[in-house]
Write a protein that holds these residues in place. Structure first.
Motif, PDB file in Angstrom:
ATOM      1  N   MET A   1      44.408 -14.799  25.552  1.00  0.00           N
ATOM      2  CA  MET A   1      44.488 -13.343  25.640  1.00  0.00           C
ATOM      3  C   MET A   1      43.458 -12.723  24.692  1.00  0.00           C
ATOM      4  N   THR A   2      42.753 -11.750  25.168  1.00  0.00           N
ATOM      5  CA  THR A   2      41.752 -11.061  24.372  1.00  0.00           C
ATOM      6  C   THR A   2      42.427 -10.123  23.381  1.00  0.00           C
ATOM      7  N   GLU A   3      41.924 -10.142  22.171  1.00  0.00           N
ATOM      8  CA  GLU A   3      42.425  -9.239  21.134  1.00  0.00           C
ATOM      9  C   GLU A   3      41.720  -7.895  21.248  1.00  0.00           C
ATOM     10  N   LEU A   4      42.382  -6.842  20.818  1.00  0.00           N
ATOM     11  CA  LEU A   4      41.768  -5.508  20.814  1.00  0.00           C
ATOM     12  C   LEU A   4      40.481  -5.490  20.012  1.00  0.00           C
ATOM     13  N   THR A   5      40.467  -6.213  18.887  1.00  0.00           N
ATOM     14  CA  THR A   5      39.284  -6.193  18.021  1.00  0.00           C
ATOM     15  C   THR A   5      38.078  -6.903  18.633  1.00  0.00           C
ATOM     16  N   GLU A   6      38.277  -7.594  19.737  1.00  0.00           N
ATOM     17  CA  GLU A   6      37.151  -8.218  20.431  1.00  0.00           C
ATOM     18  C   GLU A   6      36.405  -7.216  21.305  1.00  0.00           C
ATOM     19  N   LEU A   7      36.996  -6.037  21.509  1.00  0.00           N
ATOM     20  CA  LEU A   7      36.349  -4.991  22.291  1.00  0.00           C
ATOM     21  C   LEU A   7      35.316  -4.257  21.443  1.00  0.00           C
ATOM     22  N   GLN A   8      34.293  -3.732  22.111  1.00  0.00           N
ATOM     23  CA  GLN A   8      33.311  -2.881  21.442  1.00  0.00           C
ATOM     24  C   GLN A   8      34.038  -1.731  20.752  1.00  0.00           C
ATOM     25  N   ASN A   9      33.605  -1.350  19.571  1.00  0.00           N
ATOM     26  CA  ASN A   9      34.064  -0.154  18.852  1.00  0.00           C
ATOM     27  C   ASN A   9      35.471  -0.229  18.272  1.00  0.00           C
ATOM     28  N   ILE A  10      36.185  -1.330  18.470  1.00  0.00           N
ATOM     29  CA  ILE A  10      37.562  -1.423  17.997  1.00  0.00           C
ATOM     30  C   ILE A  10      37.632  -2.357  16.792  1.00  0.00           C
ATOM     31  N   GLY A  11      37.775  -1.744  15.626  1.00  0.00           N
ATOM     32  CA  GLY A  11      37.931  -2.508  14.396  1.00  0.00           C
ATOM     33  C   GLY A  11      39.401  -2.713  14.091  1.00  0.00           C
ATOM     34  N   LYS A  12      39.665  -3.303  12.941  1.00  0.00           N
ATOM     35  CA  LYS A  12      41.053  -3.604  12.567  1.00  0.00           C
ATOM     36  C   LYS A  12      41.907  -2.349  12.446  1.00  0.00           C
ATOM     37  N   GLU A  13      41.362  -1.290  11.856  1.00  0.00           N
ATOM     38  CA  GLU A  13      42.147  -0.069  11.666  1.00  0.00           C
ATOM     39  C   GLU A  13      42.471   0.595  13.006  1.00  0.00           C
ATOM     40  N   MET A  14      41.494   0.680  13.879  1.00  0.00           N
ATOM     41  CA  MET A  14      41.747   1.265  15.198  1.00  0.00           C
ATOM     42  C   MET A  14      42.739   0.405  15.972  1.00  0.00           C
ATOM     43  N   ALA A  15      42.601  -0.906  15.888  1.00  0.00           N
ATOM     44  CA  ALA A  15      43.536  -1.799  16.573  1.00  0.00           C
ATOM     45  C   ALA A  15      44.952  -1.591  16.036  1.00  0.00           C
ATOM     46  N   ARG A  16      45.097  -1.415  14.734  1.00  0.00           N
ATOM     47  CA  ARG A  16      46.410  -1.177  14.141  1.00  0.00           C
ATOM     48  C   ARG A  16      47.026   0.102  14.692  1.00  0.00           C
TER      49      ARG A  16
END
Length: 86
Positions: A1-16
């Protein structure tokens, strides 16, 4: 499963923040769309701004947010303006 942080523009804080509103997979982000997700973020985190909306759309389109087409940016900017009045 792809993690949110693997998407362009999505860092740890945005993923949280995304996970906090129930968007815990890239598929949920894509299915919900940037405007819907941004609306949910704005309710929970009132300080999110237009750049966050661009970042979400960029993540969905798999591109850096500053490379979004101008017409897309204008549409998102108009949407952001509508949210300020609610």
């Amino acid at each position: 499963m792809t993690e949110l942080t693997e998407l362009q523009n999505i860092g740890k804080e945005m993923a949280r923040k995304l996970m906090d509103i129930g968007i815990d997979t890239p598929e949920k982000l894509r299915t919900s769309g940037s405007k819907q997700v941004f609306s949910l973020l704005k309710m929970r985190y009132p300080n999110v701004c237009l750049v966050h909306l661009y970042a979400l759309e960029g993540a969905i389109q798999n591109m850096e947010y500053n490379r979004l087409p101008e017409d897309t940016k204008e549409d998102l900017k108009e949407f952001n303006g509508l949210l300020k009045w609610k």
